[in-house]
Structures are given as structure tokens and as C-alpha cells.
Design an enzyme around this catalytic site. Structure first.
Site, PDB file in Angstrom:
ATOM      1  N   LYS A 150       0.841  -1.185   0.000  1.00 17.22           N
ATOM      2  CA  LYS A 150       0.000   0.000   0.000  1.00 17.22           C
ATOM      3  C   LYS A 150       0.884   1.246   0.000  1.00 17.22           C
ATOM      4  O   LYS A 150       2.038   1.140   0.371  1.00 17.22           O
ATOM      5  CB  LYS A 150      -0.932   0.008   1.222  1.00 17.22           C
ATOM      6  CG  LYS A 150      -0.158  -0.026   2.559  1.00 17.22           C
ATOM      7  CD  LYS A 150      -0.744   0.843   3.613  1.00 17.22           C
ATOM      8  CE  LYS A 150      -0.287   2.261   3.567  1.00 17.22           C
ATOM      9  NZ  LYS A 150       0.858   2.597   4.433  1.00 17.22           N
ATOM     10  N   HIS A 180      -1.160  -4.425   6.036  1.00 14.32           N
ATOM     11  CA  HIS A 180      -0.738  -5.304   7.128  1.00 14.32           C
ATOM     12  C   HIS A 180      -1.676  -5.259   8.333  1.00 14.32           C
ATOM     13  O   HIS A 180      -1.656  -6.153   9.159  1.00 14.32           O
ATOM     14  CB  HIS A 180       0.723  -5.060   7.511  1.00 14.32           C
ATOM     15  CG  HIS A 180       0.965  -3.833   8.325  1.00 14.32           C
ATOM     16  ND1 HIS A 180       1.001  -2.580   7.784  1.00 14.32           N
ATOM     17  CD2 HIS A 180       1.200  -3.668   9.648  1.00 14.32           C
ATOM     18  CE1 HIS A 180       1.249  -1.692   8.726  1.00 14.32           C
ATOM     19  NE2 HIS A 180       1.368  -2.322   9.883  1.00 14.32           N
ATOM     20  N   ASP A 237      -1.523   7.720   3.912  1.00 11.91           N
ATOM     21  CA  ASP A 237      -0.660   6.703   4.524  1.00 11.91           C
ATOM     22  C   ASP A 237      -1.448   5.781   5.460  1.00 11.91           C
ATOM     23  O   ASP A 237      -1.148   4.596   5.556  1.00 11.91           O
ATOM     24  CB  ASP A 237       0.465   7.405   5.304  1.00 11.91           C
ATOM     25  CG  ASP A 237       1.496   6.439   5.862  1.00 11.91           C
ATOM     26  OD1 ASP A 237       1.918   5.543   5.103  1.00 11.91           O
ATOM     27  OD2 ASP A 237       1.879   6.568   7.040  1.00 11.91           O
ATOM     28  N   HIS A 242      -5.397   1.501   6.464  1.00 13.65           N
ATOM     29  CA  HIS A 242      -5.522   0.807   7.752  1.00 13.65           C
ATOM     30  C   HIS A 242      -6.825   1.166   8.489  1.00 13.65           C
ATOM     31  O   HIS A 242      -7.548   0.298   8.960  1.00 13.65           O
ATOM     32  CB  HIS A 242      -4.335   1.138   8.657  1.00 13.65           C
ATOM     33  CG  HIS A 242      -2.995   0.838   8.041  1.00 13.65           C
ATOM     34  ND1 HIS A 242      -2.794  -0.186   7.152  1.00 13.65           N
ATOM     35  CD2 HIS A 242      -1.786   1.426   8.202  1.00 13.65           C
ATOM     36  CE1 HIS A 242      -1.523  -0.208   6.794  1.00 13.65           C
ATOM     37  NE2 HIS A 242      -0.886   0.759   7.411  1.00 13.65           N
ATOM     38  N   LYS A 338       1.061  10.961  13.812  1.00 14.80           N
ATOM     39  CA  LYS A 338       2.456  10.677  14.168  1.00 14.80           C
ATOM     40  C   LYS A 338       2.844  11.599  15.315  1.00 14.80           C
ATOM     41  O   LYS A 338       2.264  12.670  15.498  1.00 14.80           O
ATOM     42  CB  LYS A 338       3.357  10.946  12.962  1.00 14.80           C
ATOM     43  CG  LYS A 338       3.051   9.997  11.801  1.00 14.80           C
ATOM     44  CD  LYS A 338       4.307   9.411  11.217  1.00 14.80           C
ATOM     45  CE  LYS A 338       4.022   8.469  10.077  1.00 14.80           C
ATOM     46  NZ  LYS A 338       4.141   7.046  10.444  1.00 14.80           N
TER      47      LYS A 338
HETATM   48  C1  BG6 Z   1       2.509   1.844   7.593  1.00 17.32           C
HETATM   49  C2  BG6 Z   1       2.701   3.311   7.394  1.00 17.32           C
HETATM   50  O1  BG6 Z   1       1.615   1.330   6.650  1.00 17.32           O
HETATM   51  O2  BG6 Z   1       2.003   1.606   8.902  1.00 17.32           O
HETATM   52  C3  BG6 Z   1       3.631   3.880   8.439  1.00 17.32           C
HETATM   53  O3  BG6 Z   1       3.236   3.556   6.107  1.00 17.32           O
HETATM   54  C4  BG6 Z   1       3.145   3.523   9.843  1.00 17.32           C
HETATM   55  O4  BG6 Z   1       3.743   5.289   8.323  1.00 17.32           O
HETATM   56  C5  BG6 Z   1       2.865   2.043   9.932  1.00 17.32           C
HETATM   57  O5  BG6 Z   1       4.147   3.888  10.763  1.00 17.32           O
HETATM   58  C6  BG6 Z   1       2.175   1.706  11.250  1.00 17.32           C
HETATM   59  O6  BG6 Z   1       2.101   0.318  11.398  1.00 17.32           O
HETATM   60  P1  BG6 Z   1       2.062  -0.347  12.827  1.00 17.32           P
HETATM   61  O7  BG6 Z   1       1.925  -1.794  12.547  1.00 17.32           O
HETATM   62  O8  BG6 Z   1       3.347   0.023  13.500  1.00 17.32           O
HETATM   63  O9  BG6 Z   1       0.892   0.254  13.532  1.00 17.32           O
END
Ligand code: BG6
Length: 493
Positions: A150, A180, A237, A242, A338
Site C-alpha cells: 500500500k 498489514h 498513509d 488501515h 504521528k
Molecule cells: C505503515 C505506514 O503502513 O504503517 C507507516 O506507512 C506507519 O507510516 C505504519 O508507521 C504503522 O504500522 P504499525 O503496525 O506500527 O501500527
């Protein structure tokens, strides 16, 4: 969904972008874990493809086991299945590249099936896929699967263009768009929780639920990814993918069955029913200097590679409304950022107050019934909890909040199986349930594009929150109706 996890058929796995951060941090460790658990076929080689020369030792350097023994053996055996091939993505070297892959397949007896992981920037997906078709990488009668990271596209128009180009060569059944979050245990638990338990399933509607909050907060900044993040921002992002996936699983109707199409039909349906957001429905933010982990940190505009006047958002909160009989009038608040004060991802389902005034605080009652909240804690401490009101011991009637807790990581351990491991297994097993189908990508971009189109007014006020806080002050006003943002109890503190 493939259940239980099983040995995958032999194939050649090609990892493009093998020397990149994603491959090192996520893909090779996940492949090693699958190998260790006996799910990678002994005849399956892993071809690490990169533009610059590298070695197996270098690629797997971070995976050295500290405890030796069985782990060292597994790593050794896995390393023996990895081959590094340099490819500069030109037509001139294409025949040699494809011949080298075929040699590896012959040497290992892997057959004609090919699983290609594109750990590349999105603008390299299609040119690389087209080149591989031209070079004859997919000739033969084996299956072919392509896994794309993605974000898939930059907006609706570019995603459509990308998809049209890719589907000239491959049909949807060969395309695996990875997100993911769909491999995270507690995200996957949402469906079981809702549809296997009348306790939750019966109340999962507008009659009982007041609103839903989904939060993905990160303490990290951009971590050297400014080149990508400057163009993406939090909306592209995190929100478009997500957060939308968690929303879909929390809000969808029961799928007809557990096969990939039924589940994804239900997921896309609810995203299509989202009401387009208007100006007052979202708050954007960008972090200013502040603190992270007790140390001062610079603002976003001072991060390496970021333009000093950048108007990229690092925070977004949005009120999403779903136009269907189950959710009419129930807002879903989604937020991510962030450099927030705390790292956590969770969905909080807030129930409507009990009708009537029996326990309203007066002389006879101390305290008030708090809202019943069902929390699905995705990370860092995985679990499911329910908050409810109890009577505190002693004379009189004092009300307090109690918590019923399913501590997932106490029972099963923390991060038992990493999301990428689950998803790579499903990819190799040919199950698309946990991968994003094109219509979902399309529906989510359509909704998210309304935010990016109206963002400029808010970007003028950037930066508007200090690093280490919970985001811009305007976020408080988004909830309305006397609601508060919820952060579930930190069970380990
Ligand atoms: C990614 C983003 O898909 O997911 C990142 O590109 C982000 O910016 C990350 O930090 C967060 O994933 P997780 O599993 O740490 O919550």
C-alpha cells in the site's frame, strides 16, 4: 480463509526491493518464520531481487539468532534457499534475469509457479510487472501471484489508472494488495467477536451503540521516509487503508460465508455506504516541536528531507457516517497521527446510556453510571475489554467503573504471529480474504479524496499540535453530543 495454516505448494518467491527497509524489517523475517514453522516447501527458493549487488549474509544479517540451537539451524537452512539476483529493470538485462530465475527454479525443483512481492514504490509496480510479463517470467502452467504494498495509487484517478494497467496483464485473482492491519490478530478477531458471540452480535447496531472510535496513534515521526511521506501524509498513509479496513470490519453486515469473496463483498458494501465527508467532518494536523519518550524532538518541518514550509498533514481525525439501517445516526470517529503522546491502536465501541434516571447522582447515589465501552485493543497490548458500572463496597450507593478483560497477550503472548507472517502465508496459500480487492480500494479512495480536496483551508494553520500530545485542539470539537475521546485503560501500567 485457509485454516489451519499449512504447507504451501512449491513455487519461486521473488522479492523485488530486497535491499529496502520493508524487505529487511518485515518480509525476510516473515519468510524465515514461515520456514521455521514448516510452511515453506523445501523446494521453494526465495529470490532476492535488487538493483545493487547484495549477499544473502547481508540481507539476513539482522536475523542472526541470539540463542543458537534450533534457531541457528533454521536460519542456516532458510539462508540456503535464498538467492540474490541483481536486476536493473531494463529490457537489455531482462532475458538474463528471467533465465537466472528459471535456473534457480530448475535447481530447486520449484516448478512453474511464481509469487512476486513488490516491495517497491507504487510508481514502479506496473512498469516492473509489465517487464516481467514481456520477459516471459510467467510462462508455463504454474500459478502466478503478485503482491503489492500500500498505498495502491495516490488518489482515485491514479489508482484507477494503475489498476487498469496491471489488469491488462493479470486478473484480479492473481493480485494481492496487502494491508498489514488485516494480518493483525485483534483486527482479525473483530469478525469472530461480532459474529460468533451473541453477547456482542445482538447489540452491534444503532439501537445500542452511540458511537465508535478508532484510533491509531504513533509516537514515531517520519523515520527517514520523508520522500514518501511528504507526498502521502496521514490521509493517504493511514486513513485510506488501515483505518478504513478496521472501520469496514467493525461496521460490515455478516458475510454470507467465510470465503474471500463473501467477506470482501461485505467489507466493500459498507465503505460504499459512507456519506462523503464535508469540511466540518474532519480535522487535519501537523506536529510542531515537542517531546517524544521524554526527549525534545523537532517539528515535522525540521525532519530530514521535509520541506521547511511543508503542508503535509501528520494527523487526521474524521467523523464517518454510514447510510444504512444498522448505523443511521451512529458516528464512527477515525483518528491517526504521528508523534502522539502514546503508541496505541484500538477500536472503542461506546454504548448508549441506559434509559431512565434511576442512578442519577443525588443524595442517595454517589457517582454516575459511566458509558459501557467495548474496547478492541489492537496494539501494543492486545485484548478485548468491557467497561461497566458496579457498586463499590460499603454503605450507601457509590458507583464505580469496572473492567472485564480478555488479555489476549497474557493468554497467547505478545505479537504471537507477526501480521506479515500471516499475510505471506495466505499469499503463498492462494487465499485472498485478507487482501484488499480492487472495489474496496476504489470505494475508499472515493471517500478519502473528498478530504484531500478540501484540505487546503486547514493546512494554512500548520503546524498545529506539539509533538507528544494528542493532536490539534480542534479535535475535541469533532465529537459533539457531550462525547469524549477514549483511551482504553493501559493494563500494564
Ligand atoms: C505503515 C505506514 O503502513 O504503517 C507507516 O506507512 C506507519 O507510516 C505504519 O508507521 C504503522 O504500522 P504499525 O503496525 O506500527 O501500527
Amino acid at each position: 480463509m485457509t485454516a489451519p495454516a499449512s504447507l504451501c505448494e512449491p513455487c519461486v518467491i521473488l522479492v523485488f526491493g530486497a535491499t529496502g527497509d520493508l524487505a529487511r524489517r518485515k518480509i525476510f523475517p516473515a519468510l524465515l518464520a514461515l520456514h521455521r514453522r514448516g510452511f515453506l516447501h523445501a523446494r521453494t527458493p526465495v529470490v532476492a531481487v535488487s538493483r545493487r549487488p547484495t549477499s544473502v549474509a547481508d540481507l539476513l544479517a539482522g536475523l542472526q539468532p541470539e540463542d543458537g540451537g534450533g534457531d541457528a539451524q533454521a536460519l542456516h537452512a532458510f539462508a540456503a534457499s535464498v538467492r540474490c539476483i541483481v536486476f536493473d529493470h531494463t529490457e537489455a538485462t531482462l532475458p538474463a534475469f528471467v533465465a537466472a530465475v528459471d535456473d534457480v527454479a530448475r535447481e530447486r525443483g520449484a516448478g512453474a509457479a511464481r509469487a512476486v512481492y513488490f516491495a517497491l514504490p507504487a510508481d514502479a509496480f506496473e512498469p516492473t510487472a509489465a517487464l516481467l510479463v514481456k520477459g516471459g517470467l510467467f510462462q508455463g502452467d504454474g500459478w502466478r501471484r503478485l503482491c503489492f504494498e500500500k498505498p495502491f495509487g495516490h488518489d482515485l484517478a491514479s489508482a484507477r489508472e494503475l489498476n487498469a494497467k496491471i489488469t491488462r496483464h493479470f486478473d484480479e485473482s492473481s493480485i494481492y494488495r496487502i494491508d498489514h492491519y488485516l494480518g493483525k490478530e485483534l483486527v482479525r478477531n473483530l469478525m469472530v467477536m461480532r459474529f460468533a458471540n451473541p453477547l456482542f452480535g445482538q447489540i452491534w447496531n444503532r439501537e445500542f451503540i452511540d458511537h465508535v472510535q478508532v484510533t491509531i496513534a504513533e509516537t514515531l515521526g517520519v523515520e527517514g521516509r520523508a520522500g514518501y511521506y511528504e507526498k502521502a501524509g496521514a490521509v493517504r498513509d493511514m486513513l485510506q487503508n488501515h483505518l478504513m479496513q478496521v472501520l469496514a470490519l467493525a461496521a460490515m453486515e455478516p458475510p454470507k460465508a467465510l470465503d474471500a469473496d463473501s467477506v470482501r463483498d461485505a467489507m466493500v458494501e459498507v465503505v460504499r455506504q459512507l456519506v462523503p465527508p464535508s469540511d466540518g467532518d474532519f480535522v487535519l494536523g501537523q506536529f510542531a516541536p515537542g517531546e517524544a519518550g521524554g526527549r525534545p524532538v523537532p517539528g515535522y518541518r525540521a525532519e530530514p528531507g521535509v520541506h521547511p514550509a511543508s503542508d503535509t498533514e501528520t494527523f487526521v481525525a474524521v467523523r464517518a457516517c454510514i447510510d444504512n439501517p444498522r448505523w443511521q445516526g451512529v458516528p464512527f470517529y477515525l483518528r491517526t497521527g504521528k508523534r502522539m503522546g502514546r503508541r496505541l491502536a484500538e477500536a472503542n465501541i461506546v454504548l448508549r446510556a441506559q434509559p431512565g434516571t434511576l442512578f442519577r447522582a443525588d443524595r442517595a447515589v454517589e457517582g454516575e453510571p459511566g458509558p459501557n465501552v467495548i474496547s478492541i485493543r489492537i496494539q501494543p497490548y492486545e485484548g478485548i475489554s468491557v467497561e461497566f458500572t458496579v457498586k463499590a463496597p460499603g454503605e450507601g450507593l457509590r458507583l464505580e467503573t469496572a473492567v472485564m478483560e480478555h488479555c489476549h497477550h497474557c493468554v497467547y503472548g505478545l505479537d504471537t504471529v507477526e501480521a506479515y507472517e500471516i499475510l505471506l502465508h495466505e499469499f503463498l496459500a492462494g487465499d485472498q480474504t485478507l487482501f484488499t480487492r480492487w472495489d474496496f480500494v476504489e470505494a475508499s479512495w472515493r471517500w478519502v479524496d473528498a478530504i484531500t480536496a478540501a484540505r487546503d483551508g486547514q493546512a494554512a494553520a500548520f503546524p498545529n499540535y506539539a509533538a507528544g500530545t494528542s493532536g490539534p485542539a480542534q479535535v475535541e470539537g469533532l465529537l459533539g453530543g457531550g462525547r469524549d475521546w477514549i483511551v482504553s485503560r493501559d493494563i500494564l501500567s
